[in-house]
Design a protein around this motif. Structure first.
Motif, PDB file in Angstrom:
ATOM      1  N   MET A   1       2.352   2.330   7.905  1.00  0.00           N
ATOM      2  CA  MET A   1       1.283   2.620   6.386  1.00  0.00           C
ATOM      3  C   MET A   1       0.732   3.220   6.062  1.00  0.00           C
ATOM      4  O   MET A   1      -0.387   3.507   6.696  1.00  0.00           O
ATOM      5  N   PRO A   2       0.827   4.102   5.549  1.00  0.00           N
ATOM      6  CA  PRO A   2      -0.126   5.359   4.265  1.00  0.00           C
ATOM      7  C   PRO A   2      -2.082   5.054   4.352  1.00  0.00           C
ATOM      8  O   PRO A   2      -2.053   3.908   3.846  1.00  0.00           O
ATOM      9  N   ARG A   3      -2.651   5.807   5.107  1.00  0.00           N
ATOM     10  CA  ARG A   3      -3.419   5.087   5.324  1.00  0.00           C
ATOM     11  C   ARG A   3      -4.732   4.999   3.406  1.00  0.00           C
ATOM     12  O   ARG A   3      -5.431   4.587   3.459  1.00  0.00           O
ATOM     13  N   SER A   4      -3.903   6.209   2.560  1.00  0.00           N
ATOM     14  CA  SER A   4      -4.457   6.221   1.186  1.00  0.00           C
ATOM     15  C   SER A   4      -4.332   5.170   0.299  1.00  0.00           C
ATOM     16  O   SER A   4      -5.445   5.019  -0.331  1.00  0.00           O
ATOM     17  N   ALA A   5      -3.301   4.693   0.632  1.00  0.00           N
ATOM     18  CA  ALA A   5      -2.658   3.332  -0.504  1.00  0.00           C
ATOM     19  C   ALA A   5      -4.002   2.017   0.385  1.00  0.00           C
ATOM     20  O   ALA A   5      -4.353   1.692  -0.814  1.00  0.00           O
ATOM     21  N   GLU A   6      -4.569   2.119   2.026  1.00  0.00           N
ATOM     22  CA  GLU A   6      -4.706   0.966   1.849  1.00  0.00           C
ATOM     23  C   GLU A   6      -6.507   1.513   1.594  1.00  0.00           C
ATOM     24  O   GLU A   6      -6.925   0.661   1.163  1.00  0.00           O
ATOM     25  N   SER A   7      -6.860   2.719   2.092  1.00  0.00           N
ATOM     26  CA  SER A   7      -7.848   3.069   0.981  1.00  0.00           C
ATOM     27  C   SER A   7      -7.964   2.803  -0.589  1.00  0.00           C
ATOM     28  O   SER A   7      -9.046   1.867  -1.057  1.00  0.00           O
ATOM     29  N   PHE A   8      -7.136   3.172  -1.375  1.00  0.00           N
ATOM     30  CA  PHE A   8      -7.145   3.417  -2.845  1.00  0.00           C
ATOM     31  C   PHE A   8      -6.905   1.138  -2.945  1.00  0.00           C
ATOM     32  O   PHE A   8      -7.910   1.088  -4.018  1.00  0.00           O
ATOM     33  N   VAL A   9      -6.457   0.852  -2.433  1.00  0.00           N
ATOM     34  CA  VAL A   9      -6.366  -1.234  -2.558  1.00  0.00           C
ATOM     35  C   VAL A   9      -7.959  -0.967  -2.148  1.00  0.00           C
ATOM     36  O   VAL A   9      -8.308  -1.892  -3.022  1.00  0.00           O
ATOM     37  N   SER A  10      -8.599  -0.580  -1.199  1.00  0.00           N
ATOM     38  CA  SER A  10     -10.145  -0.622  -0.399  1.00  0.00           C
ATOM     39  C   SER A  10     -10.834  -0.957  -2.246  1.00  0.00           C
ATOM     40  O   SER A  10     -11.809  -1.765  -2.113  1.00  0.00           O
ATOM     41  N   THR A  11     -10.624   0.610  -2.471  1.00  0.00           N
ATOM     42  CA  THR A  11     -11.418   1.508  -3.440  1.00  0.00           C
ATOM     43  C   THR A  11     -11.574  -0.124  -4.192  1.00  0.00           C
ATOM     44  O   THR A  11     -12.490  -0.615  -5.867  1.00  0.00           O
ATOM     45  N   LEU A  12     -10.422  -0.237  -5.315  1.00  0.00           N
ATOM     46  CA  LEU A  12      -9.816  -1.130  -5.936  1.00  0.00           C
ATOM     47  C   LEU A  12     -10.883  -2.604  -6.343  1.00  0.00           C
ATOM     48  O   LEU A  12     -11.169  -3.291  -7.170  1.00  0.00           O
ATOM     49  N   LYS A  13     -10.610  -2.817  -4.835  1.00  0.00           N
ATOM     50  CA  LYS A  13     -11.319  -4.109  -4.832  1.00  0.00           C
ATOM     51  C   LYS A  13     -12.661  -4.457  -4.977  1.00  0.00           C
ATOM     52  O   LYS A  13     -13.313  -5.648  -4.647  1.00  0.00           O
ATOM     53  N   ALA A  14     -13.018  -3.300  -4.605  1.00  0.00           N
ATOM     54  CA  ALA A  14     -14.524  -3.212  -4.237  1.00  0.00           C
ATOM     55  C   ALA A  14     -15.269  -3.173  -5.843  1.00  0.00           C
ATOM     56  O   ALA A  14     -16.307  -3.525  -5.840  1.00  0.00           O
ATOM     57  N   GLN A  15     -14.279  -2.763  -6.511  1.00  0.00           N
ATOM     58  CA  GLN A  15     -14.457  -2.792  -7.808  1.00  0.00           C
ATOM     59  C   GLN A  15     -14.460  -3.972  -8.730  1.00  0.00           C
ATOM     60  O   GLN A  15     -14.309  -4.245 -10.062  1.00  0.00           O
ATOM     61  N   GLY A  16     -13.599  -4.755  -8.287  1.00  0.00           N
ATOM     62  CA  GLY A  16     -13.598  -6.199  -8.051  1.00  0.00           C
ATOM     63  C   GLY A  16     -12.209  -6.086  -9.163  1.00  0.00           C
ATOM     64  O   GLY A  16     -11.661  -7.696  -9.010  1.00  0.00           O
ATOM     65  N   TYR A  17     -11.201  -5.800  -8.169  1.00  0.00           N
ATOM     66  CA  TYR A  17      -9.973  -5.546  -8.953  1.00  0.00           C
ATOM     67  C   TYR A  17      -8.794  -6.744  -7.449  1.00  0.00           C
ATOM     68  O   TYR A  17      -9.675  -6.242  -6.532  1.00  0.00           O
ATOM     69  N   SER A  18      -8.351  -7.855  -7.950  1.00  0.00           N
ATOM     70  CA  SER A  18      -8.073  -8.791  -6.688  1.00  0.00           C
ATOM     71  C   SER A  18      -6.301  -8.529  -6.776  1.00  0.00           C
ATOM     72  O   SER A  18      -6.126  -9.565  -6.376  1.00  0.00           O
ATOM     73  N   GLN A  19      -5.589  -8.846  -8.411  1.00  0.00           N
ATOM     74  CA  GLN A  19      -4.532  -8.374  -8.547  1.00  0.00           C
ATOM     75  C   GLN A  19      -4.045  -7.432  -8.865  1.00  0.00           C
ATOM     76  O   GLN A  19      -4.278  -6.753  -9.322  1.00  0.00           O
ATOM     77  N   PHE A  20      -2.779  -6.873  -7.777  1.00  0.00           N
ATOM     78  CA  PHE A  20      -1.924  -5.875  -8.812  1.00  0.00           C
ATOM     79  C   PHE A  20      -0.448  -6.082  -9.001  1.00  0.00           C
ATOM     80  O   PHE A  20      -0.067  -7.259  -8.678  1.00  0.00           O
ATOM     81  N   VAL A  21       0.325  -6.152 -10.351  1.00  0.00           N
ATOM     82  CA  VAL A  21       1.504  -6.985 -11.138  1.00  0.00           C
ATOM     83  C   VAL A  21       1.876  -5.470 -11.113  1.00  0.00           C
ATOM     84  O   VAL A  21       0.821  -4.939 -12.570  1.00  0.00           O
ATOM     85  N   GLY A  22       3.353  -5.300 -11.633  1.00  0.00           N
ATOM     86  CA  GLY A  22       3.749  -4.289 -11.850  1.00  0.00           C
ATOM     87  C   GLY A  22       5.609  -4.359 -11.604  1.00  0.00           C
ATOM     88  O   GLY A  22       6.235  -4.518 -11.363  1.00  0.00           O
ATOM     89  N   VAL A  23       5.278  -3.327 -12.184  1.00  0.00           N
ATOM     90  CA  VAL A  23       7.944  -3.040 -11.699  1.00  0.00           C
ATOM     91  C   VAL A  23       7.502  -1.759 -11.021  1.00  0.00           C
ATOM     92  O   VAL A  23       6.783  -0.718 -11.417  1.00  0.00           O
ATOM     93  N   PRO A  24       7.891  -1.587 -10.188  1.00  0.00           N
ATOM     94  CA  PRO A  24       8.002  -0.820  -8.455  1.00  0.00           C
ATOM     95  C   PRO A  24       8.382   0.635  -9.461  1.00  0.00           C
ATOM     96  O   PRO A  24       9.203   1.036 -10.665  1.00  0.00           O
ATOM     97  N   CYS A  25       7.737   1.361  -8.878  1.00  0.00           N
ATOM     98  CA  CYS A  25       8.170   3.045  -9.201  1.00  0.00           C
ATOM     99  C   CYS A  25       8.368   3.473  -7.403  1.00  0.00           C
ATOM    100  O   CYS A  25       7.418   3.954  -6.815  1.00  0.00           O
TER     101      CYS A  25
END
Length: 134
Positions: A1-25
């Motif tokens: 599990m790449p740490r960068s993905a975890e950091s990215f999600v943590s940063t977004l969650k700290a900014q108030g984003y709690s749902q991730f919705v989309g089409v895979p790329c």
């Protein structure tokens, strides 16, 4: 599990984003894999980009902040709900749009034209856009 993905999600969650919705790329594989493996309740896969935008508008009305992710080839599909639903409602959500066919970057031929017009598409509206670094 790449740490960068975890950091990215943590940063977004700290900014108030709690749902991730989309089409895979494929460019977003680390992010999607992290969400599926570690935060499955936060990830909503959808069939197309327009559906992702509509979902984000709905969650915002319900008081939940969403991140919409897509490949730039899906901008055409997302455009109508962006300009006729999200924009009139001034619905705030974050769009994470990968840039396939970015000028000067090697990619598949089908991404060439969309890569050239991605920034002009965003520039044609008052929807703010920024290019993130690698």
């Amino acid at each position: 599990m790449p740490r960068s993905a975890e950091s990215f999600v943590s940063t977004l969650k700290a900014q108030g984003y709690s749902q991730f919705v989309g089409v895979p790329c494929s460019y977003l594989t680390p992010l999607i894999d992290y969400l599926i493996d570690r935060q499955p309740a936060s990830y909503i896969p959808v069939n197309n980009e327009g559906e992702a935008v509509a979902y984000a508008v709905g969650t915002e009305i319900a008081g939940v902040n969403s991140v919409v992710f897509m490949q730039n080839s899906g901008l055409g599909n997302a455009w109508n709900p962006l300009v006729s639903l999200a924009y009139p409602l001034r619905s705030p959500f974050l769009i994470l749009c990968t840039w396939r066919g970015r000028p000067g970057e090697p990619d598949e031929p089908q991404h060439e034209l969309m890569g050239q017009i991605t920034l002009p598409i965003f520039s044609s509206t008052p929807i703010p856009a920024r290019v993130l670094g690698d």
